[in-house]
Scaffold this motif. Sequence first.
Motif, PDB file in Angstrom:
ATOM      1  N   UNK A  55      61.833 124.922  67.275  1.00  0.00           N
ATOM      2  CA  UNK A  55      61.369 126.178  66.692  1.00  0.00           C
ATOM      3  C   UNK A  55      60.119 126.697  67.403  1.00  0.00           C
ATOM      4  N   UNK A  56      59.253 125.801  67.856  1.00  0.00           N
ATOM      5  CA  UNK A  56      58.008 126.225  68.502  1.00  0.00           C
ATOM      6  C   UNK A  56      58.248 126.838  69.864  1.00  0.00           C
ATOM      7  N   UNK A  57      59.266 126.374  70.563  1.00  0.00           N
ATOM      8  CA  UNK A  57      59.472 126.764  71.960  1.00  0.00           C
ATOM      9  C   UNK A  57      58.170 126.592  72.715  1.00  0.00           C
ATOM     10  N   UNK A  58      57.542 127.675  73.196  1.00  0.00           N
ATOM     11  CA  UNK A  58      56.251 127.569  73.890  1.00  0.00           C
ATOM     12  C   UNK A  58      55.134 128.261  73.121  1.00  0.00           C
ATOM     13  N   UNK A  59      55.353 128.525  71.825  1.00  0.00           N
ATOM     14  CA  UNK A  59      54.401 129.324  71.060  1.00  0.00           C
ATOM     15  C   UNK A  59      53.119 128.565  70.701  1.00  0.00           C
ATOM     16  N   UNK A  60      53.123 127.233  70.779  1.00  0.00           N
ATOM     17  CA  UNK A  60      51.942 126.431  70.468  1.00  0.00           C
ATOM     18  C   UNK A  60      51.757 125.364  71.537  1.00  0.00           C
ATOM     19  N   UNK A  61      50.548 124.809  71.594  1.00  0.00           N
ATOM     20  CA  UNK A  61      50.294 123.726  72.533  1.00  0.00           C
ATOM     21  C   UNK A  61      51.118 122.495  72.163  1.00  0.00           C
ATOM     22  N   UNK A  62      51.474 121.709  73.151  1.00  0.00           N
ATOM     23  CA  UNK A  62      52.216 120.472  72.906  1.00  0.00           C
ATOM     24  C   UNK A  62      51.368 119.509  72.073  1.00  0.00           C
ATOM     25  N   UNK A  63      52.030 118.766  71.191  1.00  0.00           N
ATOM     26  CA  UNK A  63      51.344 117.849  70.278  1.00  0.00           C
ATOM     27  C   UNK A  63      51.296 116.452  70.900  1.00  0.00           C
ATOM     28  N   UNK A  64      50.236 116.189  71.646  1.00  0.00           N
ATOM     29  CA  UNK A  64      50.124 114.905  72.328  1.00  0.00           C
ATOM     30  C   UNK A  64      49.734 113.770  71.384  1.00  0.00           C
ATOM     31  N   UNK A  65      49.124 114.090  70.243  1.00  0.00           N
ATOM     32  CA  UNK A  65      48.856 113.042  69.245  1.00  0.00           C
ATOM     33  C   UNK A  65      50.170 112.497  68.698  1.00  0.00           C
ATOM     34  N   UNK A  66      51.132 113.392  68.494  1.00  0.00           N
ATOM     35  CA  UNK A  66      52.427 112.934  67.996  1.00  0.00           C
ATOM     36  C   UNK A  66      53.198 112.185  69.081  1.00  0.00           C
ATOM     37  N   UNK A  67      53.060 112.619  70.330  1.00  0.00           N
ATOM     38  CA  UNK A  67      53.688 111.872  71.420  1.00  0.00           C
ATOM     39  C   UNK A  67      53.176 110.434  71.429  1.00  0.00           C
ATOM     40  N   UNK A  68      51.862 110.277  71.230  1.00  0.00           N
ATOM     41  CA  UNK A  68      51.274 108.926  71.170  1.00  0.00           C
ATOM     42  C   UNK A  68      51.883 108.129  70.023  1.00  0.00           C
ATOM     43  N   UNK A  69      52.041 108.758  68.859  1.00  0.00           N
ATOM     44  CA  UNK A  69      52.631 108.083  67.700  1.00  0.00           C
ATOM     45  C   UNK A  69      54.043 107.599  68.003  1.00  0.00           C
ATOM     46  N   UNK A  70      54.821 108.429  68.687  1.00  0.00           N
ATOM     47  CA  UNK A  70      56.204 108.065  69.008  1.00  0.00           C
ATOM     48  C   UNK A  70      56.251 106.910  70.007  1.00  0.00           C
TER      49      UNK A  70
END
Length: 667
Positions: free
Chosen positions: A471-486
């Motif tokens: 849904x975000x496509x490129x409308x917001x910055x990438x969530x690198x905190x969540x990438x770390x969680x994954x």
Amino acid sequence: MSTASFPPGTAPIKTEFLLSNTLREIPDDDAAEGSTGHANGRNSNFSGEGGSTGPQRGKLSKEDRKAKRGANKGRRFQKVRDDFELCWKIASGKDCEFGAECRNTHDIDAYLSQKARDIHFPSTSELLDSPPFVKPRPDAEMIDAQSPSLDFNTICPVYAVRGECKHGLKCRFLGAHVRKGEDGRSWEMIKDEEKIAQSATTEPELNFIDAVTLKQLRTKKYPHPITDAYLKELQSQPAEKNVKDNDGLDGIDGNTPDTLPNSEKNDIAQVKDNDAPNNETSHPDTPDVPLRPEEKRLNWSGKTYLAPLTTVGNLPFRRLCVDYGADITCGEMGLANSFLNGSKEEWSLVRRHPSEKTFGIQVAGSKPSLLVPTAEILAKEFTGTVDFVDLNCGCPIDLVYRQGSGSALLDAAGKLGKIIVGMNKALGEIPLTVKLRTGVKDGRNNAHKLMPRLACEWNVSALTLHGRTRQQRYSKLADWDYIKECIEAVRAKEEELNLSPIPIFGGGDAFSSEDYWEKVTLSGADGVMVGRGALIKPWIFTEIKEHREWDISSRERLDLIRKYAEYGLNHFGTDTPGVNTTRRYLCEALSFQYRYVPIGLLEVLPGRLNDRPPAFRGRDELETLLASGNSQDWVKISEMFLGPAPEGWTFTPKHKSNAYGSEESQG
């Protein structure tokens, strides 16, 4: 005037380079990602024509659909051919079996007398940072007064590296490799046997598929016994297990068909109906399989990875990125259904240049009956020339998503597991990797639950996580905190099961060496898959490897463009259609590269991907030209290397906000 007076998110350009307080238009990266297509077109269902090229905000009315139909007609690039066509066999020095009945001319002198003049391809030493940007050349000596098209002093980019040119007399750089025969009337092609021998292992592209195989695919006669056995195995599973799994809709993020919008319910129901044998309920959960074998492990530690990019991630662009330090490359997303139908255009996406050190093929599809046979064909045809196959579970394009492919698989864990287990069986020794997004909808991330299963249960060999939802496509910055969680969730599961860690790459917003290494350190990722950053500045891989920000000069950038043109001609051809196909893709590349703001103009380093620059001038005239967002300037730049554009030829960029002048009327 100072950038301090501009709103947040403005590129901090030094005062002496500012021209006005007008900010540039925001390039529509959603539109760029939402359009696909190749030199000769593609399956219309995925061409972007008549469909939504950005995020779908809701169901379109009949009137809206009618209004949008044909909105991208300006991007229907037609092949430009010679006005007077010479038979290609005669052009290559062969005999034509049709003789006088051939629809093209066999009169070489007549063809050469009407052929457009040879193009001059400049060397690096001929580039300038002031107009005309390429050193002017005096009129070249003509070989023959009756053939004024020939330029004896030109250089053919193909002949220069291969020692011969397959386009023969149709080459637009013909003077480099043709001479009059001893009889003074015939023409002879020059060959450099030493270069031919040298280029035999360094230049020929790999992963061609022959006409016999394409015919087998089109007539549904290509054998895939591994697939047949696997699908039969799925069908034999007890039907009562199907209700429990529900294709993963109940288990991963709490979604059930009743909580989804009607349009999504219909999509999922259709996918299930298509997957189910004899229209029964969907397949059971994935069968148990052995742990992934050691020989399918990937060692990607410390390597740079160029993202698979639709249209712009073609072979010439990948070669360019390899020159600047990209270690891992992946072809453009191919559709499993089109592969199975024997689409020549789709199979062209799997081509690999020998310089690509680690090369993968990316596929998208919605169910085992499409993806498993595609994997089996890839393994049978290309074992030894493909290093991995990547399953796309992140594509946000509406038309892909609606058919249950791409990011739609994030909400169908059971089906995804069946797909991956089957593909692993079919691929044999070729590793399978997966590219995915954080989830489908904002606030409903599920990658942290899905990724441990991918790595530890279904034996994927590597993972890449783009830090945004569909849904975000490129409308917001990438969530690198969540990438770390994954990543931490995967590592914990691997440790629990005593499994060796697989490579995990993050993705999103890396635009400098500082960006890259900061994201790797904070997230624990093995690396960052670079997409838009590489499109805007292909030299980013050099910056990453050398841990520096490169204040690249305008002449160095122009030489990069020259190199792209050279690679394009080697791939698409040096005849008239090849030259203008190269021109089209060169303009596609320039539609991203103009967005680069030279770091020598910035008050604060490094530059950031999403900053909007005010109107500015460069440090020289060439740097100013390379920063132009006018698509007509991109065509002019292409003419420095590919000769004059055909009369009436225009380029419509994928980012429509960048179109100026007459281009606007085409959008």
